[in-house]
Design a protein around this motif. Structure first.
Motif, PDB file in Angstrom:
ATOM      1  N   ALA A 123     -10.973   6.197   2.154  1.00  0.00           N
ATOM      2  CA  ALA A 123     -10.033   7.084   1.457  1.00  0.00           C
ATOM      3  C   ALA A 123      -8.675   6.417   1.274  1.00  0.00           C
ATOM      4  O   ALA A 123      -8.059   6.516   0.208  1.00  0.00           O
ATOM      5  CB  ALA A 123      -9.876   8.392   2.235  1.00  0.00           C
ATOM      6  N   VAL A 124      -8.213   5.714   2.304  1.00  0.00           N
ATOM      7  CA  VAL A 124      -6.903   5.054   2.225  1.00  0.00           C
ATOM      8  C   VAL A 124      -6.935   3.935   1.187  1.00  0.00           C
ATOM      9  O   VAL A 124      -5.991   3.782   0.394  1.00  0.00           O
ATOM     10  CB  VAL A 124      -6.505   4.502   3.611  1.00  0.00           C
ATOM     11  N   VAL A 125      -8.017   3.169   1.166  1.00  0.00           N
ATOM     12  CA  VAL A 125      -8.113   2.063   0.209  1.00  0.00           C
ATOM     13  C   VAL A 125      -8.273   2.598  -1.214  1.00  0.00           C
ATOM     14  O   VAL A 125      -7.676   2.063  -2.156  1.00  0.00           O
ATOM     15  CB  VAL A 125      -9.291   1.139   0.590  1.00  0.00           C
ATOM     16  N   ILE A 126      -9.074   3.656  -1.392  1.00  0.00           N
ATOM     17  CA  ILE A 126      -9.184   4.274  -2.719  1.00  0.00           C
ATOM     18  C   ILE A 126      -7.807   4.742  -3.184  1.00  0.00           C
ATOM     19  O   ILE A 126      -7.490   4.686  -4.380  1.00  0.00           O
ATOM     20  CB  ILE A 126     -10.178   5.455  -2.672  1.00  0.00           C
ATOM     21  N   GLY A 127      -6.972   5.155  -2.244  1.00  0.00           N
ATOM     22  CA  GLY A 127      -5.622   5.596  -2.584  1.00  0.00           C
ATOM     23  C   GLY A 127      -4.668   4.482  -2.916  1.00  0.00           C
ATOM     24  O   GLY A 127      -3.492   4.751  -3.207  1.00  0.00           O
ATOM     25  N   GLY A 128      -5.121   3.230  -2.880  1.00  0.00           N
ATOM     26  CA  GLY A 128      -4.280   2.127  -3.334  1.00  0.00           C
ATOM     27  C   GLY A 128      -3.672   1.285  -2.234  1.00  0.00           C
ATOM     28  O   GLY A 128      -2.935   0.334  -2.524  1.00  0.00           O
ATOM     29  N   THR A 129      -3.932   1.596  -0.979  1.00  0.00           N
ATOM     30  CA  THR A 129      -3.403   0.781   0.116  1.00  0.00           C
ATOM     31  C   THR A 129      -4.255  -0.478   0.272  1.00  0.00           C
ATOM     32  O   THR A 129      -5.485  -0.401   0.306  1.00  0.00           O
ATOM     33  CB  THR A 129      -3.401   1.582   1.429  1.00  0.00           C
ATOM     34  N   ARG A 130      -3.578  -1.622   0.381  1.00  0.00           N
ATOM     35  CA  ARG A 130      -4.301  -2.885   0.474  1.00  0.00           C
ATOM     36  C   ARG A 130      -4.739  -3.154   1.907  1.00  0.00           C
ATOM     37  O   ARG A 130      -3.991  -2.904   2.863  1.00  0.00           O
ATOM     38  CB  ARG A 130      -3.420  -4.046   0.005  1.00  0.00           C
ATOM     39  N   LEU A 131      -5.970  -3.694   2.039  1.00  0.00           N
ATOM     40  CA  LEU A 131      -6.452  -4.059   3.371  1.00  0.00           C
ATOM     41  C   LEU A 131      -5.626  -5.199   3.957  1.00  0.00           C
ATOM     42  O   LEU A 131      -5.505  -5.332   5.173  1.00  0.00           O
ATOM     43  CB  LEU A 131      -7.929  -4.489   3.292  1.00  0.00           C
ATOM     44  N   GLU A 132      -5.037  -6.034   3.084  1.00  0.00           N
ATOM     45  CA  GLU A 132      -4.243  -7.165   3.574  1.00  0.00           C
ATOM     46  C   GLU A 132      -2.860  -6.741   4.051  1.00  0.00           C
ATOM     47  O   GLU A 132      -2.133  -7.546   4.635  1.00  0.00           O
ATOM     48  CB  GLU A 132      -4.099  -8.217   2.473  1.00  0.00           C
ATOM     49  N   GLY A 133      -2.467  -5.491   3.779  1.00  0.00           N
ATOM     50  CA  GLY A 133      -1.175  -5.000   4.226  1.00  0.00           C
ATOM     51  C   GLY A 133      -0.075  -5.232   3.210  1.00  0.00           C
ATOM     52  O   GLY A 133      -0.243  -5.941   2.222  1.00  0.00           O
ATOM     53  N   GLY A 134       1.086  -4.606   3.477  1.00  0.00           N
ATOM     54  CA  GLY A 134       2.251  -4.804   2.620  1.00  0.00           C
ATOM     55  C   GLY A 134       2.333  -3.881   1.426  1.00  0.00           C
ATOM     56  O   GLY A 134       3.328  -3.914   0.699  1.00  0.00           O
ATOM     57  N   ARG A 135       1.314  -3.081   1.195  1.00  0.00           N
ATOM     58  CA  ARG A 135       1.359  -2.167   0.052  1.00  0.00           C
ATOM     59  C   ARG A 135       0.528  -0.929   0.352  1.00  0.00           C
ATOM     60  O   ARG A 135      -0.551  -1.033   0.946  1.00  0.00           O
ATOM     61  CB  ARG A 135       0.820  -2.844  -1.205  1.00  0.00           C
ATOM     62  N   GLY A 136       1.031   0.229  -0.068  1.00  0.00           N
ATOM     63  CA  GLY A 136       0.311   1.485   0.144  1.00  0.00           C
ATOM     64  C   GLY A 136       1.267   2.650   0.061  1.00  0.00           C
ATOM     65  O   GLY A 136       2.486   2.479  -0.041  1.00  0.00           O
ATOM     66  N   SER A 137       0.715   3.845   0.063  1.00  0.00           N
ATOM     67  CA  SER A 137       1.555   5.039  -0.004  1.00  0.00           C
ATOM     68  C   SER A 137       0.809   6.226   0.578  1.00  0.00           C
ATOM     69  O   SER A 137      -0.425   6.270   0.560  1.00  0.00           O
ATOM     70  CB  SER A 137       1.953   5.332  -1.460  1.00  0.00           C
ATOM     71  N   ALA A 138       1.580   7.178   1.081  1.00  0.00           N
ATOM     72  CA  ALA A 138       0.976   8.399   1.628  1.00  0.00           C
ATOM     73  C   ALA A 138       0.393   9.261   0.517  1.00  0.00           C
ATOM     74  O   ALA A 138      -0.679   9.861   0.682  1.00  0.00           O
ATOM     75  CB  ALA A 138       2.032   9.185   2.411  1.00  0.00           C
ATOM     76  N   LEU A 139       1.082   9.330  -0.624  1.00  0.00           N
ATOM     77  CA  LEU A 139       0.563  10.126  -1.738  1.00  0.00           C
ATOM     78  C   LEU A 139      -0.722   9.515  -2.292  1.00  0.00           C
ATOM     79  O   LEU A 139      -1.611  10.231  -2.756  1.00  0.00           O
ATOM     80  CB  LEU A 139       1.623  10.235  -2.843  1.00  0.00           C
ATOM     81  N   GLY A 140      -0.825   8.184  -2.248  1.00  0.00           N
ATOM     82  CA  GLY A 140      -2.067   7.540  -2.655  1.00  0.00           C
ATOM     83  C   GLY A 140      -3.213   7.942  -1.744  1.00  0.00           C
ATOM     84  O   GLY A 140      -4.337   8.182  -2.199  1.00  0.00           O
ATOM     85  N   THR A 141      -2.927   8.012  -0.442  1.00  0.00           N
ATOM     86  CA  THR A 141      -3.955   8.463   0.507  1.00  0.00           C
ATOM     87  C   THR A 141      -4.378   9.894   0.204  1.00  0.00           C
ATOM     88  O   THR A 141      -5.574  10.224   0.271  1.00  0.00           O
ATOM     89  CB  THR A 141      -3.411   8.366   1.945  1.00  0.00           C
ATOM     90  N   LEU A 142      -3.410  10.750  -0.141  1.00  0.00           N
ATOM     91  CA  LEU A 142      -3.755  12.117  -0.535  1.00  0.00           C
ATOM     92  C   LEU A 142      -4.686  12.099  -1.755  1.00  0.00           C
ATOM     93  O   LEU A 142      -5.681  12.835  -1.794  1.00  0.00           O
ATOM     94  CB  LEU A 142      -2.479  12.895  -0.862  1.00  0.00           C
ATOM     95  N   GLY A 143      -4.371  11.225  -2.728  1.00  0.00           N
ATOM     96  CA  GLY A 143      -5.240  11.106  -3.896  1.00  0.00           C
ATOM     97  C   GLY A 143      -6.635  10.636  -3.521  1.00  0.00           C
ATOM     98  O   GLY A 143      -7.635  11.142  -4.027  1.00  0.00           O
ATOM     99  N   GLY A 144      -6.721   9.652  -2.625  1.00  0.00           N
ATOM    100  CA  GLY A 144      -8.021   9.149  -2.184  1.00  0.00           C
ATOM    101  C   GLY A 144      -8.836  10.224  -1.493  1.00  0.00           C
ATOM    102  O   GLY A 144     -10.054  10.342  -1.696  1.00  0.00           O
ATOM    103  N   LEU A 145      -8.163  11.044  -0.670  1.00  0.00           N
ATOM    104  CA  LEU A 145      -8.878  12.139   0.014  1.00  0.00           C
ATOM    105  C   LEU A 145      -9.387  13.164  -0.989  1.00  0.00           C
ATOM    106  O   LEU A 145     -10.522  13.679  -0.854  1.00  0.00           O
ATOM    107  CB  LEU A 145      -7.930  12.813   1.004  1.00  0.00           C
ATOM    108  N   LEU A 146      -8.557  13.493  -1.973  1.00  0.00           N
ATOM    109  CA  LEU A 146      -8.979  14.481  -2.970  1.00  0.00           C
ATOM    110  C   LEU A 146     -10.145  13.947  -3.798  1.00  0.00           C
ATOM    111  O   LEU A 146     -11.054  14.703  -4.163  1.00  0.00           O
ATOM    112  CB  LEU A 146      -7.801  14.839  -3.883  1.00  0.00           C
ATOM    113  N   VAL A 147     -10.130  12.645  -4.087  1.00  0.00           N
ATOM    114  CA  VAL A 147     -11.264  12.043  -4.812  1.00  0.00           C
ATOM    115  C   VAL A 147     -12.548  12.230  -4.015  1.00  0.00           C
ATOM    116  O   VAL A 147     -13.586  12.657  -4.551  1.00  0.00           O
ATOM    117  CB  VAL A 147     -11.000  10.542  -5.078  1.00  0.00           C
TER     118      VAL A 147
END
Length: 353
Positions: free
Chosen positions: A255-279
């Motif tokens: 869900a976090v990665v679908i929301g746009g957070t990179r596994l390598e670190g340095g980029r991501g957002s809480a709202l993106g995680t919300l989007g990933g969960l809703l997806v």
């Protein structure tokens, strides 16, 4: 081939990738609305969100861990251990005291991970894999591999009954956690420092940022979120079980990665995680209504996750600056008009005598 390459290198394609979470969310929302009768009814939406609220709270903790460039595979075991404590300690401490103790256990689990990674310099994947096995073994040991039932089943209504006919308390807690994390990441110096640590821990340390403190803190925060999720899940069903949360870590990371957070670190957002969960919530609701087996649902989720990771790798280094969504849509519409005009011109020349 050149046209394909030019499309992938175009600013329009990079803009689409930049806002892929919104695009996927709209697509899954339309899919769910077309497959599930009554999907637009508020009760249906509320139930869909309530189902992923527990996972969402875990995902909030995982978001900061991934932004810091680390992994935490132990959140599922921490969830189970805290849930067992929240139920099993009720006869001794009461419901409130047991919940507080369970939350402290989650924080302690996170501190163990932080100690392994920061002090002993163990890779986070290996460290949390080991702690995951250890915490799960503790769950089985203290329960003799049996579920633990609570004394008062009505206690669970505290986290599951909708507030004022809207959302359940655990869904509201999830929303509040997302908003607070979004504000912290974007509006505070500490939040911005976390992105620097995730991009390059060594460079961040050289710049005067206490990288080790941030890394230790993200694991403690992740443990606290997993503990809180375990408390709510166990209270909701009035049971603590050593098998709770066995797939939570992988689904939460997805869900976090679908929301746009990179596994390598340095980029991501809480709202993106919300989007990933809703997806995930909309997809699950749609596929369950179509009686699609759970293992097929996992395949679909895995394919989406894999495509997003490959897409992110493909455009890595090309999308250097965020651009407003309106500009992306405007440029895409302009390119469509130009393509149509060019095609019409070619048709006219072909038909001319």
């Amino acid at each position: 081939m050149n046209r394909v390459q030019r499309f992938f290198d175009s600013t329009t394609f990079l803009g689409i990738v930049q806002y892929r979470v919104i695009i996927i969310l709209v697509a899954t929302f339309v899919l769910a609305a077309s497959l599930v009768p009554g999907f637009f009814e508020f009760r249906t939406l509320s139930l869909s969100i309530d189902r992923v609220a527990t996972l969402g709270i875990v995902a909030v903790g995982l978001t900061v861990v991934l932004i810091a460039g680390q992994l935490d595979l132990s959140v599922g075991s921490t969830l189970a251990l805290s849930g067992i404590a929240a139920i099993g300690l009720q006869p001794v401490l009461g419901a409130t005291g047991a919940a507080i103790a369970a939350l402290l256990i989650g924080i302690a689990c996170g501190a163990v991970n932080g100690f392994l990674v920061v002090v002993l310099k163990v890779n986070s994947l290996v460290a949390t894999l080991a702690s995951m096995l250890m915490f799960r073994a503790i769950c089985h040991t203290i329960t003799d591999s049996r579920p633990v039932s609570g004394e008062d089943p009505l206690v669970g209504l505290v986290v599951t009954r909708p507030v004022g006919g809207t959302f359940s308390p655990r869904a509201l807690i999830f929303f509040v956690a997302v908003i607070l994390l979004a504000l912290w990441l974007r509006r505070t110096v500490a939040g911005r420092n976390l992105f620097a640590v995730g991009s390059s821990s060594a460079s961040a340390t050289a710049s005067g940022i206490r990288s080790n403190g941030y890394l230790f803190g993200v694991f403690v925060f992740s443990g606290a979120m997993a503990g809180a999720a375990g408390i709510m899940q166990s209270l909701a069903v009035n049971t603590g079980s050593p098998v709770f949360g066995e797939t939570t870590a992988l689904t939460g990371i997805a869900a976090v990665v679908i929301g746009g957070t990179r596994l390598e670190g340095g980029r991501g957002s809480a709202l993106g995680t919300l989007g990933g969960l809703l997806v995930l919530a909309f997809l699950t609701t749609s596929m369950e209504y179509q009686s699609i087996p759970a293992y097929i649902q996992d395949i679909v989720t895995g394919i989406i996750l894999l495509l997003l990771i490959l897409l992110d790798r493909f455009v890595s280094g090309k999308a250097r600056r965020a651009e407003p969504l309106a500009n992306v849509i405007r440029r895409w519409l302009r390119s469509r008009r130009d393509t149509t005009a060019t095609q019409e011109g070619m048709d006219e020349r072909t038909l001319a005598p």
